[in-house]
Scaffold this active site. Structure first.
Site, mmCIF file in Angstrom:
data_model
loop_
_atom_site.group_PDB
_atom_site.id
_atom_site.type_symbol
_atom_site.label_atom_id
_atom_site.label_comp_id
_atom_site.label_asym_id
_atom_site.label_seq_id
_atom_site.Cartn_x
_atom_site.Cartn_y
_atom_site.Cartn_z
ATOM 1 N N HIS A 337 0.840 -1.201 0.000
ATOM 2 C CA HIS A 337 0.000 0.000 0.000
ATOM 3 C C HIS A 337 0.877 1.255 0.000
ATOM 4 O O HIS A 337 0.447 2.326 -0.411
ATOM 5 C CB HIS A 337 -0.917 0.036 1.230
ATOM 6 C CG HIS A 337 -1.987 -1.007 1.222
ATOM 7 N ND1 HIS A 337 -1.772 -2.299 1.669
ATOM 8 C CD2 HIS A 337 -3.279 -0.969 0.823
ATOM 9 C CE1 HIS A 337 -2.895 -2.995 1.548
ATOM 10 N NE2 HIS A 337 -3.821 -2.203 1.037
ATOM 11 N N ASP A 421 -4.635 -6.501 -7.567
ATOM 12 C CA ASP A 421 -4.870 -5.819 -6.301
ATOM 13 C C ASP A 421 -5.233 -4.374 -6.648
ATOM 14 O O ASP A 421 -5.150 -3.963 -7.817
ATOM 15 C CB ASP A 421 -3.627 -5.898 -5.409
ATOM 16 C CG ASP A 421 -3.962 -5.799 -3.922
ATOM 17 O OD1 ASP A 421 -5.060 -5.311 -3.590
ATOM 18 O OD2 ASP A 421 -3.118 -6.187 -3.096
#
Length: 694
Positions: A337, A421
């Protein structure tokens, strides 16, 4: 309106076919009009790509109407289902076939009064292959190819886009907005992902999901969510199952399957049809900041067994499961992230550890696999120039043709759906432009671009890439074929006669948080509690007048509530750093201290962190300290001299209750460590599989 749609409309107008080819433009067609425009009736199992399985000697067949423009809809009105040999199998009015255990063959027929179709089913109780389904043959069953041949480039690309609508103009999206409904139509979206901001209550969630499906044009939406259980749980109502590492501690395939099934049933009742779970990363790096307790553990065999059990339960409930994060995010120390992690291992090591659970899931028929924004230089050493700082960087798996097509498709033989993702994560967004990243991912072999950054720009970028030949249209069509196959296999098909929203809401209210699911939650939590250390202080035998001090940096109210169910004389202090003199005075007469520590990072469990200084301050007192690793099993590395240590792997209420019930001796602990706990110098403090009981 894009140019391809304008051209199609013009052709339809010239031919006088506007209402029949584009019925939505002429108002909502009646059921009779819809049925009269259908060209054929077929049983979905006769479609070559569809492979529904019998479960408990039952299979649920759907009847589909096929239309002139190639799209298809589920139909149920005026249908008559019949079995030619009721000694072999029966079929009810909804198309559910039940085998009766007698050898023989039957033809299952469906008719709508105009058209009919049939499917052959043979049962041999003493054969290796007990159930044999023979599909009917004919061009009319090339439903998916026919649908794709009628789709514009924009419609095909739209099937591959899955944005999120967490907020709109700064406000959480909890009900459908006209602007969002318009985007679903304008971009022909194939799916949408929901987050906690969207799903605040059962009735509200069912209505929102229903509104999304009403907004979709032809093929229905993949309505997805990350409902892993444990620390990644999006639904704000319902059952909060313990996470994967808790399941790893139970060592139970049966419990994992029950958990997957219960999660699937709750999602299904809400209209959510795809879950971005389970995590199949092998978490063999204690410093991993993003996977951790989301993994079943450090052993690939354990991860594979429990993962497949979870997948079986979920897919048997009708939900498409998604294994993540391929090729493996477990042995990383960077959160994708926030940055771009690297896994340096060669293919032989990857096959034994990281890839092993994914291969087993593929072999067992997993519906979808999510890719990792992680670099694997021993598989793909390709480089790109970072748009963040102009440096040369490795290409992550999500954008790698060698990983997605070469490794996953060709070498490992995976035929299902690949989903990226989130494309807004910094591992991608920092280094690759939003449009360039989406194009790279599609060229690499992905079928779904999850959470594209700037829907309009990414969609138009993909249209242009197809038009210029950078992405062959055939490459797009391969993805659409896989997506329509998934939708048909999971019954994600728009229906000519939908149930009323009131019926859907009532069903959801009965299923979400049901007593049966709460019992699964309780069982999983209780079987997961792992007693790692006990210097004779447990089970706790506190007299009524004995004071117990409950101290925790987080979730102190949950821990306190669980303790107070059994003992009234409790003093609670919420603290994340060493206690002051005043606070120490509050607990000086305590007979026992129950300490809860919750960490998620390496720095959090460092002996020099304030929280761990607090732990060691308490341990230095004369009072016995019973420590609880609320989230991370590794916390004891910083305070090894505690009198007792338990791990619960998550912060849901059921886990706190199970821990406290274990502390007081109502439960005999049975959990086994799914990971190794090391000491500060690299030696083993407690090994994989360690676990005490009373």
């Amino acid at each position: 309106m894009n140019k391809q749609m304008k051209k199609k409309l013009a052709t339809a107008l010239a031919a006088g076919l506007l209402v029949t080819q584009f019925p939505m433009l002429g108002g909502k067609a009646s059921a009779a009009e819809t049925q009269s425009s259908a060209t054929n009736l077929i049983i979905d199992q006769n479609i070559p790509e569809i492979n529904k399985q019998f479960k408990d000697n039952k299979i649920d067949l759907n009847a589909l109407h096929i239309y002139r423009d190639g799209h298809f809809m589920q139909t149920s009105k005026n249908l008559k289902w019949r079995s030619s040999n009721k000694n072999v199998a029966t079929v009810d009015a909804d198309g559910v076939v039940t085998l009766l255990g007698h050898n023989g063959k039957t033809f299952i027929t469906v008719s709508d009064g105009k058209d009919s179709d049939r499917l052959s089913i043979q049962y041999k109780g003493n054969a290796d292959v007990k159930i044999k389904v023979e599909k009917a043959a004919g061009k009319q069953y090339d439903v998916i190819d026919n649908a794709i041949s009628h789709m514009s480039v924009e419609e095909k690309v739209g099937q591959m886009l899955m944005p999120d609508y967490r907020k709109w103009n700064g406000t959480n999206v909890t009900e459908m907005l006209p602007e969002i409904a318009q985007q679903v139509k304008d971009y022909h979206l194939g799916g949408v992902i929901l987050f906690a901001e969207n799903v605040v209550a059962t009735e509200q969630t069912a209505k929102l999901v229903n509104a999304y499906q009403e907004a979709s044009e032809k093929y229905g939406l993949l309505m997805t969510i990350d409902q892993e259980g444990g620390i990644v749980t999006r639904l704000q109502s319902g059952t909060h199952m313990p996470g994967n590492m808790a399941l790893g501690a139970t060592r139970s395939e049966e419990i994992s399957e029950k958990v997957g099934k219960a999660i699937g049933e709750e999602l299904n009742s809400l209209g959510i049809n795809m879950n971005l779970a389970p995590v199949l990363d092998t978490n063999n790096n204690p410093d991993n900041p993003v996977i951790g307790v989301r993994s079943f553990g450090e052993d690939p065999e354990l991860v594979a067994k429990l993962g497949n059990a979870y997948i079986k339960g979920m897919q048997n409930s009708g939900i498409a499961a998604t294994a993540k994060h391929f090729p493996g995010h477990g042995d990383t120390a960077v959160d994708s992230h926030l940055g771009l992690p690297e896994v340096p291992h060669d293919i032989d090591r990857l096959k034994k550890v990281e890839l092993y659970p994914f291969q087993k899931a593929m072999d067992a028929g997993i519906d979808a696999i999510m890719t990792a924004h992680v670099t694997f230089p021993k598989i793909d050493d390709s480089k790109a120039i970072s748009k963040k700082d102009g440096t040369e960087i490795s290409v992550p798996a999500t954008l790698s043709h060698k990983v997605l097509t070469g490794l996953m498709r060709e070498e490992m033989g995976y035929k299902g759906v690949i989903i990226t993702d989130a494309m807004n994560m910094q591992a991608i967004s920092d280094h690759f432009g939003a449009v360039d990243a989406a194009i790279r991912a599609v060229k690499a072999g992905t079928d779904i671009v999850l959470m594209p950054v700037g829907l309009k720009a990414v969609a138009e970028g993909l249209y242009d890439a197809v038009e210029s030949g950078e992405i062959p249209e055939q490459r797009i069509e391969q993805s659409v074929e896989r997506l329509l196959t998934l939708k048909l296999n999971r019954g994600i098909v728009k229906s000519e006669t939908e149930k009323s929203i009131d019926e859907k809401v009532q069903n959801a209210l009965a299923v979400v948080g049901s007593p049966e699911h709460k019992q699964v939650e309780k069982e999983a939590a209780e079987k997961s509690i792992t007693l790692v250390k006990n210097n004779g202080v447990l089970p706790l035998k506190a007299a009524k007048e004995d004071k117990i001090a409950v101290i925790s940096n987080l979730y102190n109210a949950d821990l306190l509530a669980a303790v107070k169910k059994h003992h009234e004389n409790v003093t609670a202090i919420s603290a994340s750093k060493p206690l002051t003199a005043t606070q120490l005075a509050q607990i000086q007469d305590a007979k026992y201290i129950i300490l809860g520590t919750s960490t998620s990072t390496v720095s959090g469990r460092s002996p020099i962190s304030d929280l761990m200084k607090l732990a060691n301050q308490l341990i230095s007192l004369d009072t016995p300290v019973i420590s609880l690793g609320i989230r991370n099993p590794y916390d004891i590395m910083a305070y090894p001299n505690t009198d007792a240590y338990l791990v619960q792997y998550g912060f849901r209420p059921a886990s706190f209750e199970a821990s406290v019930n274990t502390i007081i001796g109502q439960i005999n602990p049975s959990g086994k460590l799914p990971v190794t706990i090391y000491n500060g110098t690299g030696g083993v403090l407690y090994g994989f599989g360690h676990g005490l009981n009373y």
